[in-house]
Design an enzyme around this catalytic site. Structure first.
Site, PDB file in Angstrom:
ATOM      1  N   GLY A 242      63.774  17.586  52.626  1.00 13.44           N
ATOM      2  CA  GLY A 242      64.367  16.615  53.538  1.00 13.44           C
ATOM      3  C   GLY A 242      65.174  15.493  52.912  1.00 13.44           C
ATOM      4  O   GLY A 242      66.108  14.987  53.534  1.00 13.44           O
TER       5      GLY A 242
ATOM      6  N   ASP B  96      65.090  18.509  59.199  1.00 11.82           N
ATOM      7  CA  ASP B  96      65.286  19.736  59.971  1.00 11.82           C
ATOM      8  C   ASP B  96      64.280  19.896  61.110  1.00 11.82           C
ATOM      9  O   ASP B  96      63.240  19.263  61.137  1.00 11.82           O
ATOM     10  CB  ASP B  96      65.130  20.956  59.060  1.00 11.82           C
TER      11      ASP B  96
ATOM     12  N   GLU C 271      61.857   9.471  49.675  1.00 10.39           N
ATOM     13  CA  GLU C 271      61.432  10.290  50.815  1.00 10.39           C
ATOM     14  C   GLU C 271      62.449  10.166  51.944  1.00 10.39           C
ATOM     15  O   GLU C 271      63.112   9.141  52.080  1.00 10.39           O
ATOM     16  CB  GLU C 271      60.084   9.758  51.350  1.00 10.39           C
ATOM     17  N   ASP C 272      62.530  11.200  52.777  1.00  4.86           N
ATOM     18  CA  ASP C 272      63.387  11.112  53.955  1.00  4.86           C
ATOM     19  C   ASP C 272      62.694  10.294  55.042  1.00  4.86           C
ATOM     20  O   ASP C 272      63.285   9.407  55.646  1.00  4.86           O
ATOM     21  CB  ASP C 272      63.741  12.517  54.485  1.00  4.86           C
TER      22      ASP C 272
ATOM     23  N   PHE D  70      60.553  12.886  67.385  1.00  5.49           N
ATOM     24  CA  PHE D  70      61.030  13.824  66.381  1.00  5.49           C
ATOM     25  C   PHE D  70      62.542  13.676  66.187  1.00  5.49           C
ATOM     26  O   PHE D  70      63.300  13.586  67.139  1.00  5.49           O
ATOM     27  CB  PHE D  70      60.702  15.258  66.801  1.00  5.49           C
TER      28      PHE D  70
ATOM     29  N   LYS E 164      58.079   6.089  60.750  1.00  5.59           N
ATOM     30  CA  LYS E 164      57.552   6.069  62.127  1.00  5.59           C
ATOM     31  C   LYS E 164      56.246   5.286  62.089  1.00  5.59           C
ATOM     32  O   LYS E 164      55.169   5.864  61.922  1.00  5.59           O
ATOM     33  CB  LYS E 164      57.256   7.496  62.602  1.00  5.59           C
TER      34      LYS E 164
ATOM     35  N   ASP F 248      55.904   9.642  58.126  1.00  4.98           N
ATOM     36  CA  ASP F 248      55.446   9.853  59.502  1.00  4.98           C
ATOM     37  C   ASP F 248      53.977   9.395  59.581  1.00  4.98           C
ATOM     38  O   ASP F 248      53.699   8.210  59.723  1.00  4.98           O
ATOM     39  CB  ASP F 248      55.641  11.345  59.821  1.00  4.98           C
TER      40      ASP F 248
END
Ligand code: IMP
Length: 177
Positions: free
Chosen positions: A47, A161, A101-102, A154, A133, A105
């Protein structure tokens, strides 16, 4: 414009210009904080590849980069199965590490992985993530360089992706609610 990926519809969320602005802001802060140092950036694939490339281009310090792969996400919910890192350098001892990191979460991935890096006894370790998030937090992670705090929805695009698709978008789109 809306976009259909597999069975889901996504709507625009963060435009390419907004993302680039955030990347520049983060790079400027890193350039400032690491003046005179030679950090090792470790980008977590898949990611983060696009974010890491854009960020790295804007670093003016003597930085190196290395890429690792951890267990990833299946579908739209974190599987939580974090496997061993592939491609992790053994020469991290005494280095200033910046983990790229992308998205953070639940925090589960980094929670499981950070101790593995600490085992190598780096001089310092900082986390750089494009997205966070916050509402999804299960394992709190201190993010040192953050692009955007986002709602618990999401998202796809700019490297992220949905079941293998959507990574090529230069914007970030969120699931239509
Ligand atoms: P965590 O372990 O729950 O923090 O999840 C981190 C990983 O889950 C990220 O590196 C992503 O690969 C993936 N992920 C989490 N949220 C999303 C999302 O909204 N879109 C795509 N991938 C996501």
């Amino acid at each position: 414009m809306k976009k259909k990926i597999h069975d889901k519809t996504f709507v625009p969320f963060l435009g390419a210009a907004d993302i680039q602005q955030a990347v520049s802001r983060m790079a400027a802060q890193i350039n400032k904080d690491y003046q005179g140092k030679s950090p090792l950036c470790i980008a977590i694939l898949n990611g983060s590849f696009m974010f890491a490339a854009d960020l790295f281009k804007q670093l003016e310090i003597d930085a190196s980069i290395s890429f690792i792969k951890l267990a990833s996400y299946k579908g739209m919910h974190s599987t939580g199965n974090v496997v061993t890192a592939i491609g992790l350098e053994t020469t991290m001892s005494g280095r200033d590490i910046i983990l790229i990191e992308d998205i953070v979460d639940t925090g589960k991935t980094l929670h499981a992985f950070l101790p593995q890096i600490m085992d190598h006894q780096p001089a310092s370790l900082k986390i750089c993530s494009l997205l966070h998030k916050k509402e999804a937090t299960v394992y709190p992670i201190k993010i040192d360089y953050l692009g955007f705090e986002i709602p618990n929805l999401f998202v796809v695009g700019y490297g992220l992706d949905y079941d293998g698709l959507g990574r090529n978008l230069s914007q970030i789109m969120q699931l239509e609610s």
